[in-house]
Design a protein around this motif. Structure first.
Motif, PDB file in Angstrom:
ATOM      1  N   MET A   1      -6.291  -2.912   2.741  1.00 31.76           N
ATOM      2  CA  MET A   1      -6.187  -0.978   1.697  1.00 31.76           C
ATOM      3  C   MET A   1      -5.318   0.502   2.058  1.00 31.76           C
ATOM      4  O   MET A   1      -5.250   0.247   0.486  1.00 31.76           O
ATOM      5  CB  MET A   1      -7.282  -0.504   2.805  1.00 31.76           C
ATOM      6  N   LYS A   2      -4.898  -0.088   3.384  1.00 34.24           N
ATOM      7  CA  LYS A   2      -3.486   0.571   2.975  1.00 34.24           C
ATOM      8  C   LYS A   2      -2.127   0.053   1.881  1.00 34.24           C
ATOM      9  O   LYS A   2      -1.992   1.040   1.225  1.00 34.24           O
ATOM     10  CB  LYS A   2      -2.853   0.798   4.578  1.00 34.24           C
ATOM     11  N   ILE A   3      -2.537  -1.318   2.097  1.00 34.70           N
ATOM     12  CA  ILE A   3      -1.437  -2.328   1.068  1.00 34.70           C
ATOM     13  C   ILE A   3      -1.706  -1.558  -0.314  1.00 34.70           C
ATOM     14  O   ILE A   3      -1.191  -0.975  -1.163  1.00 34.70           O
ATOM     15  CB  ILE A   3      -1.247  -2.895   1.065  1.00 34.70           C
ATOM     16  N   LEU A   4      -2.881  -1.485  -1.220  1.00 36.18           N
ATOM     17  CA  LEU A   4      -3.273  -1.156  -2.456  1.00 36.18           C
ATOM     18  C   LEU A   4      -2.847   0.159  -2.840  1.00 36.18           C
ATOM     19  O   LEU A   4      -2.908   0.733  -3.449  1.00 36.18           O
ATOM     20  CB  LEU A   4      -5.262  -1.833  -1.862  1.00 36.18           C
ATOM     21  N   ASP A   5      -3.851   1.147  -1.403  1.00 34.55           N
ATOM     22  CA  ASP A   5      -3.145   1.899  -1.642  1.00 34.55           C
ATOM     23  C   ASP A   5      -1.522   2.234  -2.064  1.00 34.55           C
ATOM     24  O   ASP A   5      -1.525   3.536  -3.007  1.00 34.55           O
ATOM     25  CB  ASP A   5      -3.869   3.037  -0.361  1.00 34.55           C
ATOM     26  N   GLU A   6      -0.963   1.845  -1.222  1.00 36.83           N
ATOM     27  CA  GLU A   6       0.631   2.169  -1.413  1.00 36.83           C
ATOM     28  C   GLU A   6       0.842   1.649  -2.933  1.00 36.83           C
ATOM     29  O   GLU A   6       1.494   1.776  -3.770  1.00 36.83           O
ATOM     30  CB  GLU A   6       1.016   1.324  -0.007  1.00 36.83           C
ATOM     31  N   LEU A   7       0.649   0.661  -3.326  1.00 36.66           N
ATOM     32  CA  LEU A   7       0.993  -0.206  -4.452  1.00 36.66           C
ATOM     33  C   LEU A   7      -0.198   1.153  -5.423  1.00 36.66           C
ATOM     34  O   LEU A   7       0.495   0.868  -6.870  1.00 36.66           O
ATOM     35  CB  LEU A   7      -0.259  -1.378  -4.320  1.00 36.66           C
ATOM     36  N   LEU A   8      -1.252   1.968  -5.474  1.00 43.12           N
ATOM     37  CA  LEU A   8      -1.791   2.837  -6.485  1.00 43.12           C
ATOM     38  C   LEU A   8      -0.669   3.489  -6.707  1.00 43.12           C
ATOM     39  O   LEU A   8      -0.202   4.176  -8.022  1.00 43.12           O
ATOM     40  CB  LEU A   8      -3.044   2.653  -6.075  1.00 43.12           C
ATOM     41  N   ASN A   9      -0.326   3.980  -5.862  1.00 44.88           N
ATOM     42  CA  ASN A   9       0.711   4.550  -5.225  1.00 44.88           C
ATOM     43  C   ASN A   9       1.826   4.791  -6.332  1.00 44.88           C
ATOM     44  O   ASN A   9       2.509   5.276  -6.774  1.00 44.88           O
ATOM     45  CB  ASN A   9       1.741   5.770  -4.293  1.00 44.88           C
ATOM     46  N   ARG A  10       2.775   3.531  -6.096  1.00 45.03           N
ATOM     47  CA  ARG A  10       4.182   2.884  -6.480  1.00 45.03           C
ATOM     48  C   ARG A  10       4.113   2.996  -8.028  1.00 45.03           C
ATOM     49  O   ARG A  10       4.696   3.049  -8.736  1.00 45.03           O
ATOM     50  CB  ARG A  10       4.581   2.025  -5.562  1.00 45.03           C
ATOM     51  N   TYR A  11       2.449   2.431  -8.206  1.00 46.12           N
ATOM     52  CA  TYR A  11       2.077   2.544  -9.772  1.00 46.12           C
ATOM     53  C   TYR A  11       2.292   3.621 -10.320  1.00 46.12           C
ATOM     54  O   TYR A  11       3.077   3.451 -11.574  1.00 46.12           O
ATOM     55  CB  TYR A  11       0.655   1.826  -9.516  1.00 46.12           C
ATOM     56  N   ILE A  12       1.201   4.326 -10.427  1.00 51.45           N
ATOM     57  CA  ILE A  12       1.667   5.960 -10.602  1.00 51.45           C
ATOM     58  C   ILE A  12       2.817   6.469 -10.873  1.00 51.45           C
ATOM     59  O   ILE A  12       3.041   7.573 -11.801  1.00 51.45           O
ATOM     60  CB  ILE A  12       0.498   6.851  -9.369  1.00 51.45           C
ATOM     61  N   ASP A  13       4.063   5.880  -9.816  1.00 49.64           N
ATOM     62  CA  ASP A  13       4.795   6.979  -9.477  1.00 49.64           C
ATOM     63  C   ASP A  13       5.908   5.917 -10.103  1.00 49.64           C
ATOM     64  O   ASP A  13       7.210   6.185 -10.636  1.00 49.64           O
ATOM     65  CB  ASP A  13       5.585   7.120  -8.415  1.00 49.64           C
ATOM     66  N   ASN A  14       5.744   4.995 -10.934  1.00 51.92           N
ATOM     67  CA  ASN A  14       6.476   3.910 -11.781  1.00 51.92           C
ATOM     68  C   ASN A  14       7.519   3.478 -11.478  1.00 51.92           C
ATOM     69  O   ASN A  14       8.854   3.268 -11.564  1.00 51.92           O
ATOM     70  CB  ASN A  14       6.932   4.390 -13.378  1.00 51.92           C
ATOM     71  N   GLU A  15       7.455   3.122  -9.659  1.00 55.19           N
ATOM     72  CA  GLU A  15       8.282   2.410  -8.785  1.00 55.19           C
ATOM     73  C   GLU A  15       8.262   1.415  -8.460  1.00 55.19           C
ATOM     74  O   GLU A  15       8.781   0.245  -7.824  1.00 55.19           O
ATOM     75  CB  GLU A  15       7.853   2.918  -7.593  1.00 55.19           C
ATOM     76  N   LEU A  16       6.786   0.582  -8.679  1.00 55.75           N
ATOM     77  CA  LEU A  16       7.278  -1.341  -9.093  1.00 55.75           C
ATOM     78  C   LEU A  16       7.770  -2.122  -9.604  1.00 55.75           C
ATOM     79  O   LEU A  16       8.187  -1.930 -10.697  1.00 55.75           O
ATOM     80  CB  LEU A  16       5.555  -1.560  -9.282  1.00 55.75           C
ATOM     81  N   SER A  17       8.064  -3.235  -9.191  1.00 56.60           N
ATOM     82  CA  SER A  17       8.775  -4.226  -9.841  1.00 56.60           C
ATOM     83  C   SER A  17       8.500  -4.522 -10.942  1.00 56.60           C
ATOM     84  O   SER A  17       7.541  -4.784 -10.528  1.00 56.60           O
ATOM     85  CB  SER A  17       9.967  -4.722  -9.182  1.00 56.60           C
ATOM     86  N   THR A  18       9.222  -5.779 -11.921  1.00 64.07           N
ATOM     87  CA  THR A  18       8.825  -6.605 -13.031  1.00 64.07           C
ATOM     88  C   THR A  18       7.639  -7.018 -12.333  1.00 64.07           C
ATOM     89  O   THR A  18       6.194  -7.260 -12.241  1.00 64.07           O
ATOM     90  CB  THR A  18       9.322  -6.591 -13.982  1.00 64.07           C
ATOM     91  N   GLY A  19       8.098  -7.680 -11.100  1.00 63.67           N
ATOM     92  CA  GLY A  19       7.319  -8.826 -10.719  1.00 63.67           C
ATOM     93  C   GLY A  19       5.784  -8.278 -10.291  1.00 63.67           C
ATOM     94  O   GLY A  19       4.834  -8.858  -9.839  1.00 63.67           O
ATOM     95  N   GLU A  20       6.546  -7.573  -9.192  1.00 60.70           N
ATOM     96  CA  GLU A  20       4.780  -6.825  -8.488  1.00 60.70           C
ATOM     97  C   GLU A  20       4.302  -5.602  -9.816  1.00 60.70           C
ATOM     98  O   GLU A  20       2.812  -6.181  -9.421  1.00 60.70           O
ATOM     99  CB  GLU A  20       5.066  -5.403  -8.361  1.00 60.70           C
TER     100      GLU A  20
END
Lengths: 188, 173
Positions: B1-20
């Motif tokens: 759950m926390k990993i998904l929350d983290e992913l969502l926030n990083r997605y919103i902040d444009n912080e995900l790598s291309t692979g992610e």
């Protein structure tokens, strides 16, 4: 006509033109008041602390060394004056609510707000007021005042990592409430 | 759950790598709940910028400027009061010192010496320790010295206190 920037005004005040401080007051009064109103949750207290904050800023003007932006330096004064006010008023319950673990409290407030809310934006505004102080402030500083996380960390006197964690947690709790009430369906 | 929350926030902040990002988008397609959570987060992002701003009360600038003027005039008055206190102490100390020296000169050398004050003073310095002992043995002298010490300490206290206050005020931010 050239628009005066903060540094021009500060330089003029430091040279002795103290009436120019009114220009800074006019520029920052609404943002500072909004911050204090959210922090103290009372209009009269916010006005009193706003006056004290500007007074402190004026009295410390000669100590401003341009190491950070004036807005950051001033917001820090506003935040610290607000905190001192809360401590002096012994509003410890508000200071203690520094974590989002208190879900029962927030759910209770959520129910009350939901009963009176006019629209989803108003709902969000009211629920932000019910968040723990630092969580509410990080939302205001980031979204309304458009400050960077580095500036927010300086104002709240926390590390950059902690500022980011605080923003994420605040966003998550708002997201969960929005999700709970299906407000995201209004999204265009 | 926390990993998904983290992913969502990083997605919103444009912080995900291309692979992610590719992996996250695939996850979104297959998970309706995650998609709704993302929409809720996007809603927070958009709506938080539009929430009500509380405006400062009317006439606040004038109130603040008046408060500043008042504070400055009070500070000016305080400075004058402090200067007056220091002046009184200085005059007192000088008067007592002058009285002490003149009484010493009179008691030890008598009025028959008609030399200048400096001659008397130099003669005095030639009288060895026994003279100082004699001088200190006098209870009146001790009283005068104690008074001067007390006044000096009080003056010092006022000066240090005012400096500390000024320093604290300047460092408080």
């Amino acid at each position: 006509m050239r628009k005066l920037c903060d540094n021009d005004i500060i330089e003029s005040i430091q040279k002795g033109n103290r009436d120019d401080f009114a220009l800074l007051v006019d520029k920052y009064k609404d943002k500072a008041f909004n911050l204090l109103r959210r922090m103290l949750r009372n209009e009269m207290d916010a006005e009193e602390v706003l006056q004290d904050s500007f007074l402190k800023a004026f009295m410390s003007m000669n100590n401003f060394r341009h190491e950070s932006k004036f807005s950051t330096w001033f917001y820090r004064i506003v935040y610290n004056t607000g905190l001192s006010f809360l401590q002096s008023k012994r509003k410890k319950t508000e200071l203690k609510l520094d974590s989002l673990e208190d879900h029962n409290y927030l759910n209770y407030e959520d129910g009350k707000i939901l009963a009176v809310e006019e629209n989803s934006i108003k709902y969000l505004s009211l629920i932000i007021d019910k968040l723990p102080i630092r969580n509410a402030l990080v939302i205001i500083l980031y979204y309304i005042d458009d400050l960077k996380l580095s500036e927010i960390s300086e104002i709240l006197d926390i590390s950059l990592v902690n500022a980011k964690v605080l923003l994420h947690r605040s966003r998550n709790i708002l997201r969960d409430l929005i999700f709970k009430h299906n407000y995201q369906k209004e999204l265009l | 759950m926390k990993i998904l929350d983290e992913l969502l926030n990083r997605y919103i902040d444009n912080e995900l790598s291309t692979g992610e990002l590719v992996q996250f988008q695939k996850q979104l397609e297959s998970d309706e709940n995650l998609l709704q959570k993302l929409k809720a987060l996007q809603y927070v992002e958009q709506s938080a910028k539009r929430i009500e701003i509380y405006s400062a009360p009317n006439g606040i600038t004038e109130k603040i400027m008046a408060k500043i003027s008042l504070q400055l005039s009070e500070r000016y008055k305080k400075n004058h009061f402090f200067r007056f206190i220091v002046f009184v102490f200085t005059v007192l100390i000088l008067s007592i010192s002058g009285f002490m020296v003149s009484s010493l000169v009179n008691s030890n050398f008598g009025l028959n010496i008609k030399n200048s004050f400096f001659t008397k003073l130099s003669s005095f310095s030639e009288k060895e320790i026994h003279l100082i002992e004699k001088f200190l043995a006098n209870p009146n002298t001790l009283l005068i010295i104690s008074s001067i010490t007390l006044l000096l300490l009080l003056s010092l206290y006022f000066i240090i206190e005012s400096n500390l206050f000024a320093n604290q005020k300047s460092k408080s931010f």
